[in-house]
Structures are given as structure tokens and as C-alpha cells.
Design a protein around this motif. Sequence first.
Motif, PDB file in Angstrom:
ATOM      1  N   SER A   1      22.565 -50.636 -95.287  1.00 20.87           N
ATOM      2  CA  SER A   1      23.871 -52.131 -94.082  1.00 20.87           C
ATOM      3  C   SER A   1      24.252 -51.564 -92.396  1.00 20.87           C
ATOM      4  CB  SER A   1      25.049 -51.316 -95.270  1.00 20.87           C
ATOM      5  OG  SER A   1      24.990 -51.370 -96.521  1.00 20.87           O
ATOM      6  N   TYR A   2      23.495 -50.244 -92.371  1.00 17.56           N
ATOM      7  CA  TYR A   2      24.290 -49.993 -90.701  1.00 17.56           C
ATOM      8  C   TYR A   2      22.557 -50.680 -89.694  1.00 17.56           C
ATOM      9  CZ  TYR A   2      24.925 -47.636 -86.250  1.00 17.56           C
ATOM     10  OH  TYR A   2      24.268 -47.847 -85.112  1.00 17.56           O
ATOM     11  N   LYS A   3      21.313 -50.390 -91.139  1.00 16.58           N
ATOM     12  CA  LYS A   3      20.338 -51.079 -90.038  1.00 16.58           C
ATOM     13  C   LYS A   3      20.925 -52.857 -89.699  1.00 16.58           C
ATOM     14  CE  LYS A   3      17.151 -47.641 -90.770  1.00 16.58           C
ATOM     15  NZ  LYS A   3      15.982 -47.224 -91.418  1.00 16.58           N
ATOM     16  N   GLU A   4      20.656 -53.251 -90.692  1.00 12.21           N
ATOM     17  CA  GLU A   4      21.054 -54.548 -91.242  1.00 12.21           C
ATOM     18  C   GLU A   4      21.813 -55.118 -90.324  1.00 12.21           C
ATOM     19  OE1 GLU A   4      22.924 -58.290 -94.000  1.00 12.21           O
ATOM     20  OE2 GLU A   4      21.824 -56.829 -95.104  1.00 12.21           O
ATOM     21  N   ALA A   5      23.487 -54.976 -90.141  1.00 13.24           N
ATOM     22  CA  ALA A   5      24.699 -54.991 -88.866  1.00 13.24           C
ATOM     23  C   ALA A   5      23.576 -54.262 -87.834  1.00 13.24           C
ATOM     24  CB  ALA A   5      25.261 -54.375 -89.180  1.00 13.24           C
ATOM     25  N   ALA A   6      22.823 -53.476 -87.015  1.00  8.30           N
ATOM     26  CA  ALA A   6      22.836 -52.866 -85.790  1.00  8.30           C
ATOM     27  C   ALA A   6      21.918 -54.294 -86.017  1.00  8.30           C
ATOM     28  CB  ALA A   6      22.005 -51.509 -86.083  1.00  8.30           C
ATOM     29  N   GLU A   7      20.885 -54.447 -87.066  1.00  4.07           N
ATOM     30  CA  GLU A   7      19.420 -55.467 -86.340  1.00  4.07           C
ATOM     31  C   GLU A   7      20.514 -56.629 -85.372  1.00  4.07           C
ATOM     32  OE1 GLU A   7      17.378 -56.612 -90.143  1.00  4.07           O
ATOM     33  OE2 GLU A   7      16.332 -54.479 -89.091  1.00  4.07           O
ATOM     34  N   ASP A   8      21.194 -57.817 -86.524  1.00  7.03           N
ATOM     35  CA  ASP A   8      22.184 -58.366 -86.054  1.00  7.03           C
ATOM     36  C   ASP A   8      22.868 -58.219 -84.457  1.00  7.03           C
ATOM     37  OD1 ASP A   8      21.936 -59.089 -88.795  1.00  7.03           O
ATOM     38  OD2 ASP A   8      23.889 -58.826 -89.960  1.00  7.03           O
ATOM     39  N   GLU A   9      23.030 -57.015 -84.314  1.00  5.09           N
ATOM     40  CA  GLU A   9      23.732 -57.210 -83.321  1.00  5.09           C
ATOM     41  C   GLU A   9      22.858 -56.410 -82.010  1.00  5.09           C
ATOM     42  OE1 GLU A   9      26.734 -53.091 -81.522  1.00  5.09           O
ATOM     43  OE2 GLU A   9      25.204 -52.512 -82.534  1.00  5.09           O
ATOM     44  N   GLU A  10      21.748 -56.633 -82.364  1.00  5.51           N
ATOM     45  CA  GLU A  10      21.206 -56.636 -81.481  1.00  5.51           C
ATOM     46  C   GLU A  10      20.575 -58.119 -80.993  1.00  5.51           C
ATOM     47  OE1 GLU A  10      16.404 -55.680 -80.764  1.00  5.51           O
ATOM     48  OE2 GLU A  10      17.250 -54.415 -82.252  1.00  5.51           O
ATOM     49  N   LYS A  11      20.567 -58.392 -82.300  1.00  4.83           N
ATOM     50  CA  LYS A  11      20.037 -60.177 -81.564  1.00  4.83           C
ATOM     51  C   LYS A  11      21.322 -60.967 -80.787  1.00  4.83           C
ATOM     52  CE  LYS A  11      18.004 -61.137 -86.054  1.00  4.83           C
ATOM     53  NZ  LYS A  11      17.805 -61.233 -87.741  1.00  4.83           N
ATOM     54  N   LEU A  12      22.445 -60.658 -82.155  1.00  6.37           N
ATOM     55  CA  LEU A  12      23.981 -61.371 -80.920  1.00  6.37           C
ATOM     56  C   LEU A  12      23.814 -60.607 -79.174  1.00  6.37           C
ATOM     57  CD1 LEU A  12      26.765 -62.150 -80.113  1.00  6.37           C
ATOM     58  CD2 LEU A  12      27.687 -59.686 -80.816  1.00  6.37           C
ATOM     59  N   LEU A  13      23.228 -59.150 -78.541  1.00 10.68           N
ATOM     60  CA  LEU A  13      23.519 -58.625 -77.381  1.00 10.68           C
ATOM     61  C   LEU A  13      21.740 -60.122 -76.720  1.00 10.68           C
ATOM     62  CD1 LEU A  13      23.525 -54.872 -78.671  1.00 10.68           C
ATOM     63  CD2 LEU A  13      25.038 -57.035 -76.856  1.00 10.68           C
ATOM     64  N   MET A  14      20.759 -60.152 -77.874  1.00 10.42           N
ATOM     65  CA  MET A  14      19.762 -60.826 -77.042  1.00 10.42           C
ATOM     66  C   MET A  14      20.047 -61.476 -76.775  1.00 10.42           C
ATOM     67  SD  MET A  14      16.800 -59.417 -78.899  1.00 10.42           S
ATOM     68  CE  MET A  14      15.424 -60.652 -78.360  1.00 10.42           C
ATOM     69  N   GLN A  15      21.707 -62.889 -77.106  1.00  9.15           N
ATOM     70  CA  GLN A  15      22.051 -64.308 -77.200  1.00  9.15           C
ATOM     71  C   GLN A  15      22.914 -64.140 -75.865  1.00  9.15           C
ATOM     72  OE1 GLN A  15      24.497 -66.170 -79.662  1.00  9.15           O
ATOM     73  NE2 GLN A  15      23.346 -68.251 -78.703  1.00  9.15           N
ATOM     74  N   LYS A  16      23.980 -62.467 -75.736  1.00 12.76           N
ATOM     75  CA  LYS A  16      24.481 -62.922 -74.267  1.00 12.76           C
ATOM     76  C   LYS A  16      23.891 -62.719 -73.590  1.00 12.76           C
ATOM     77  CE  LYS A  16      27.555 -60.632 -74.780  1.00 12.76           C
ATOM     78  NZ  LYS A  16      29.595 -59.146 -75.821  1.00 12.76           N
ATOM     79  N   SER A  17      22.608 -61.567 -73.364  1.00 15.36           N
ATOM     80  CA  SER A  17      22.166 -61.502 -72.349  1.00 15.36           C
ATOM     81  C   SER A  17      21.148 -63.350 -71.948  1.00 15.36           C
ATOM     82  CB  SER A  17      20.587 -60.167 -72.900  1.00 15.36           C
ATOM     83  OG  SER A  17      19.737 -60.910 -73.134  1.00 15.36           O
ATOM     84  N   LYS A  18      20.756 -63.624 -72.238  1.00 13.65           N
ATOM     85  CA  LYS A  18      20.457 -65.568 -71.707  1.00 13.65           C
ATOM     86  C   LYS A  18      21.563 -65.459 -71.092  1.00 13.65           C
ATOM     87  CE  LYS A  18      17.031 -65.033 -75.687  1.00 13.65           C
ATOM     88  NZ  LYS A  18      16.441 -66.039 -77.002  1.00 13.65           N
ATOM     89  N   VAL A  19      22.798 -65.580 -71.945  1.00 12.10           N
ATOM     90  CA  VAL A  19      23.766 -66.798 -70.559  1.00 12.10           C
ATOM     91  C   VAL A  19      24.375 -65.967 -69.685  1.00 12.10           C
ATOM     92  CG1 VAL A  19      26.472 -66.872 -71.310  1.00 12.10           C
ATOM     93  CG2 VAL A  19      24.914 -66.873 -73.450  1.00 12.10           C
ATOM     94  N   ASN A  20      24.501 -64.046 -69.746  1.00 10.76           N
ATOM     95  CA  ASN A  20      24.363 -63.160 -68.330  1.00 10.76           C
ATOM     96  C   ASN A  20      23.733 -64.031 -67.982  1.00 10.76           C
ATOM     97  OD1 ASN A  20      27.046 -62.533 -69.486  1.00 10.76           O
ATOM     98  ND2 ASN A  20      26.454 -60.974 -70.210  1.00 10.76           N
ATOM     99  N   GLY A  21      22.011 -63.676 -68.017  1.00 13.84           N
ATOM    100  CA  GLY A  21      21.125 -63.414 -67.118  1.00 13.84           C
ATOM    101  C   GLY A  21      20.776 -64.091 -66.059  1.00 13.84           C
TER     102      GLY A  21
END
Length: 157
Positions: A137-157
Amino acid sequence: MIEFQNCVNEVEIKDINCTGVHFIWTKSLLNPNSTILKKIDRVMSNCEFITQFNNANVVFLPYGIFYHSSAILKIPQVMVKKKKSFRLVNYITNKNNGNLFNKIAILKDKLHEVQGKIDKDPTNKELRAEGVEILKSYKEAAEDEEKLLMQKSKVNG
């Protein structure tokens, strides 16, 4: 091992106080029948650092995704937390749960708790199996977090 101890004495370093899980390495993360658990990582410093930052400590996190657990050095006198503004990211709205921020923290706490129990009873297969399920479950949530951070980096980049 004697050579390592001689080296540590020669360069005058010692362990920094630590908390968190005791066993920080496992041979097989997803196999509850694996009985190989070890404490092999350390965080060490010279006496000058320990004197200057006497409240410093190391937190060994649950080993989660990797075969080793992360070690985080905390130095309370130096740490200053900045408040950040809240921004809603589209990725969150696409998830069924919608509570991604708390999910990862809860799973980390559960994983930490189970690994603490495993520290006390390393041969308990039920605890190991529970740890495997929480880890998935943690791995799945961590993948979700990674996707979120990737999207945030596009906004901030």
C-alpha cells in the motif's frame, strides 16, 4: 570488525543518538518468510559536531521501498520551517481517495509500528506478512505522490 573499530577510534568519531527502527536492512522486502534482518547502517560524527549540536539525532525510517531504511539527521537548532501556500493540483482530484497527503503519513506510521514489533519479534511470520501488505500500500501511495510531485514541478518549473 576489529579494523573498523580501530579506525573509528583513530579518527575519533562516534555514533550520533538515533531513534526509529532497529533492524534497517532485510534480504527480501516482499517475503514475510525471510528471516534475515540486520542493523548495518550507522551515522557517525566527530566530537566537535556532537558538542556543537548536542540535540542532533538520527531517525531511521521504515525500510519501505528500498532494502535499506533511510537515515535522516535532524539538527533542531538549525531547522527553520517555512509556511507554504496551499495549491490544489489536478492529480488529487482524479484519485478516488482524495486524501493523498494523509495516506502516506498514515502508512509510514503503520509501517514504522509494524517494523518496531518485528524488531522485538523477528520470527513472527504474521507480523512480517502484515508488514508486506502495508509495504504494498505504501508503494502505491508513494507512486501517487511521485505523480503529484511531477505535476507540481511542471507548475513551478
